[in-house]
Design a protein around this motif. Structure first.
Motif, short mmCIF file in Angstrom:
data_model
loop_
_atom_site.label_atom_id
_atom_site.label_comp_id
_atom_site.label_asym_id
_atom_site.label_seq_id
_atom_site.Cartn_x
_atom_site.Cartn_y
_atom_site.Cartn_z
N PHE A 92 0.84 -1.20 0.00
CA PHE A 92 0.00 0.00 0.00
C PHE A 92 0.87 1.25 0.00
O PHE A 92 0.64 2.20 -0.76
N LEU A 93 1.90 1.26 0.85
CA LEU A 93 2.81 2.41 0.89
C LEU A 93 3.63 2.50 -0.39
O LEU A 93 3.96 3.61 -0.84
N VAL A 94 3.97 1.36 -0.99
CA VAL A 94 4.67 1.38 -2.28
C VAL A 94 3.79 2.05 -3.32
O VAL A 94 4.25 2.90 -4.10
N GLY A 95 2.50 1.69 -3.38
CA GLY A 95 1.59 2.31 -4.32
C GLY A 95 1.45 3.80 -4.08
O GLY A 95 1.44 4.61 -5.02
N LEU A 96 1.38 4.18 -2.80
CA LEU A 96 1.27 5.59 -2.45
C LEU A 96 2.53 6.35 -2.89
O LEU A 96 2.45 7.45 -3.45
N GLU A 97 3.69 5.76 -2.65
CA GLU A 97 4.96 6.40 -3.02
C GLU A 97 5.12 6.48 -4.53
O GLU A 97 5.60 7.49 -5.07
N LEU A 98 4.73 5.43 -5.23
CA LEU A 98 4.80 5.45 -6.69
C LEU A 98 3.95 6.58 -7.27
O LEU A 98 4.39 7.34 -8.14
N LYS A 99 2.72 6.69 -6.77
CA LYS A 99 1.84 7.74 -7.28
C LYS A 99 2.40 9.11 -6.97
O LYS A 99 2.37 10.01 -7.82
N ARG A 100 2.93 9.29 -5.76
CA ARG A 100 3.48 10.59 -5.39
C ARG A 100 4.66 10.97 -6.29
O ARG A 100 4.79 12.11 -6.73
N LEU A 281 -5.02 13.36 2.82
CA LEU A 281 -5.20 11.95 3.12
C LEU A 281 -3.91 11.16 2.92
O LEU A 281 -3.61 10.24 3.69
N ALA A 282 -3.13 11.51 1.89
CA ALA A 282 -1.87 10.80 1.66
C ALA A 282 -0.91 10.97 2.83
O ALA A 282 -0.27 10.01 3.28
N GLU A 283 -0.82 12.20 3.36
CA GLU A 283 0.05 12.44 4.51
C GLU A 283 -0.45 11.70 5.75
O GLU A 283 0.34 11.15 6.52
N ILE A 284 -1.78 11.67 5.93
CA ILE A 284 -2.35 10.98 7.08
C ILE A 284 -2.04 9.48 7.01
O ILE A 284 -1.57 8.87 7.98
N PHE A 285 -2.28 8.88 5.84
CA PHE A 285 -2.04 7.45 5.69
C PHE A 285 -0.57 7.11 5.84
O PHE A 285 -0.21 6.12 6.48
N GLU A 286 0.30 7.92 5.24
CA GLU A 286 1.73 7.62 5.34
C GLU A 286 2.19 7.74 6.78
O GLU A 286 2.99 6.92 7.25
N HIS A 287 1.70 8.76 7.49
CA HIS A 287 2.08 8.95 8.88
C HIS A 287 1.63 7.77 9.75
O HIS A 287 2.36 7.32 10.65
N ARG A 288 0.45 7.23 9.46
CA ARG A 288 -0.10 6.15 10.27
C ARG A 288 0.47 4.78 9.89
O ARG A 288 0.74 3.95 10.76
N PHE A 289 0.63 4.55 8.59
CA PHE A 289 0.95 3.20 8.13
C PHE A 289 2.44 2.91 8.00
O PHE A 289 2.85 1.76 8.09
N ARG A 290 3.27 3.93 7.77
CA ARG A 290 4.69 3.65 7.58
C ARG A 290 5.32 3.03 8.82
O ARG A 290 6.10 2.08 8.71
#
Length: 448
Positions: A92-100, A281-290
């Motif tokens: 999930f974080l890989v997908g988030l980072e790829l999109k960013r 939302l991206a910052e929230i998810f990354e902060h919580r899930f990383r």
């Protein structure tokens, strides 16, 4: 009267330092991944020791303990839950980072993305070819051709942090970018080549919660305002349902993690209320899930996947004569740097580009060696290729661990000798004569 010749077209720089904002963001990610890498190594070492100790039966009993709900194909062992469930958080974080990277990062610029993307492709293709050549006479083992194609970013960054505290920031950005693109290619390989017996009904049903998740994520502020708790109550169950349906469809469930990451917006629209409205939302998810990914998901996966009963010297001898292990070691230790360096060199010759002035080709070679550390995704692909706990799977794990150790040692030998030479350059980069908070080197390049 003679006319002066027209000026030569500007040459673009390979592995440039990137924008200052990108350097700060990448630096923060690297610091988080460094801790995760240390936990990853510790979990793998504990698993190896336990699996080869007199209490080894308890390790394998724990790994193979099953629980879950069978009608949804969710009665899995603890090892499978770690590979299919916890690792979905990592992806999930890989997908988030790829999109960013491709939407808001430096990779949205073609001249900055073409080299790391091409280098990553070379770093996937050459190891796959080497493994296939070693195993070409064995239809049973050639299925593992994708095992040595992935780089473990957490492990590699942990090594880089120990040996390369003064290496140029551009090299660090290149390593992370390379690994991110590498992960995208690995995910595509898993989705295309390692999905079997596709079930159409659950796959189509997965589109419903995924579509609703996408809609709510894109309109996060409109639906939830500043009530983050309400968003978690709705979005988290939708994500879990999507994951379960994708798993039941026969497609590896980590692909669901990537799709959910892609669904999260990484650029806030003006309608979101601007910075005063709070983080997106991206910052929230990354902060919580990383922290969950780096501190729990990946180390737990490593603990259940790296534990292989070597069987003493005879067992090691058997593993090292298996073309599976031989192909993996040659592919990661030789194929990775050859693919990355070769592709980069060919691209610079074809485009007449030049390296960033802050480092040399020997530094690129060191980072290319570091990319030969294949761990998390390689272990996952090994299990998908040969089946969890099979003899070839065990030998593949021995090959992955051996190759990763060799790659780390070789990279250390190259980069450690270079690290001290960059202390003066790093001090110069930090000079901020106008005291505006941005180093002068970034202002001089016009990349604020």
């Amino acid at each position: 009267m003679s006319q002066s010749p027209p000026p030569a077209p500007p040459r673009f720089t390979v592995f440039g330092r990137g924008s200052y904002a990108e350097v700060l963001r990448i630096g923060e990610i690297l610091r988080k991944e460094t801790v995760g890498g240390a936990l990853l190594v510790a979990a793998a070492v504990i698993a190896l020791v336990w699996a080869n100790s007199p209490a080894s039966e308890s390790y394998f009993a724990l790994r193979d303990f099953k629980f879950g709900y069978e009608p949804w194909h969710l009665e899995l062992s603890l090892g499978a839950w770690a590979a299919d469930g916890l690792l979905a958080i990592f992806f999930f974080l890989v997908g988030l980072e790829l999109k960013r990277e491709f939407v808001a990062g430096d990779l949205r610029q073609v001249n900055k993305s073409v080299v790391p993307v091409a280098a990553a492709a070379g770093g996937v293709l050459v190891p796959a070819i080497i493994y296939a050549l070693v195993n070409i006479s064995s239809p049973e083992t050639i299925r593992g051709w994708a095992i040595p194609t992935a780089t473990d970013i957490a492990f590699a960054v942990a090594v880089l942090a120990i040996i390369g505290s003064h290496l140029p920031s551009a090299l660090r950005i290149f390593l992370l970018t390379l690994a991110v693109v590498d992960d995208l290619l690995a995910i595509s390989i898993i989705a295309i080549f390692y999905s079997s017996d596709i079930q159409t009904v659950p796959l189509l049903l997965a589109l419903l919660p995924l579509g609703l998740y996408l809609l709510l994520a894109q309109k996060f502020r409109r639906f939830f305002g500043t009530h983050q708790a309400a968003a978690w109550v709705v979005l988290l169950p939708l994500g879990i349902i999507t994951w379960a349906l994708v798993h039941a469809s026969g497609i590896h469930a980590t692909v669901a993690g990537v799709l959910l990451g892609f669904a999260v917006p990484v650029i806030r629209s003006q309608a979101s209320g601007g910075p005063e409205a709070g983080p997106g939302l991206a910052e929230i998810f990354e902060h919580r899930f990383r922290p969950i990914s780096a501190g729990i998901a990946v180390p737990v996966f490593a603990f259940f996947s790296a534990g292989v009963a070597v069987g003493g010297w005879d067992g090691l001898g058997s593993a090292f004569t298996d073309p599976v292990a031989v192909g993996i070691i040659l592919a990661l230790v030789l194929g990775k740097p050859a693919g990355i360096m070769g592709t980069t060199w060919l691209l610079t010759k074809a485009t007449k580009a030049r390296l960033d002035g802050s480092f040399k080709w020997i530094d690129v070679f060191g980072v290319s060696l570091l990319a030969g550390i294949g761990f998390t995704v390689s272990l996952l692909v090994a299990e998908l290729s040969f089946g969890h706990g099979s003899l070839h799977d065990d030998h593949a794990k021995v090959g992955i661990l051996t190759a990763s150790l060799l790659a780390a040692l070789l990279a250390t030998a190259v980069l450690r000798t270079r690290n001290g030479q960059y202390r003066r350059a790093e001090a110069e980069e930090r000079v901020d004569s106008d005291h505006d908070g941005i180093p002068d080197v970034y202002q001089a390049e016009g990349s604020n």
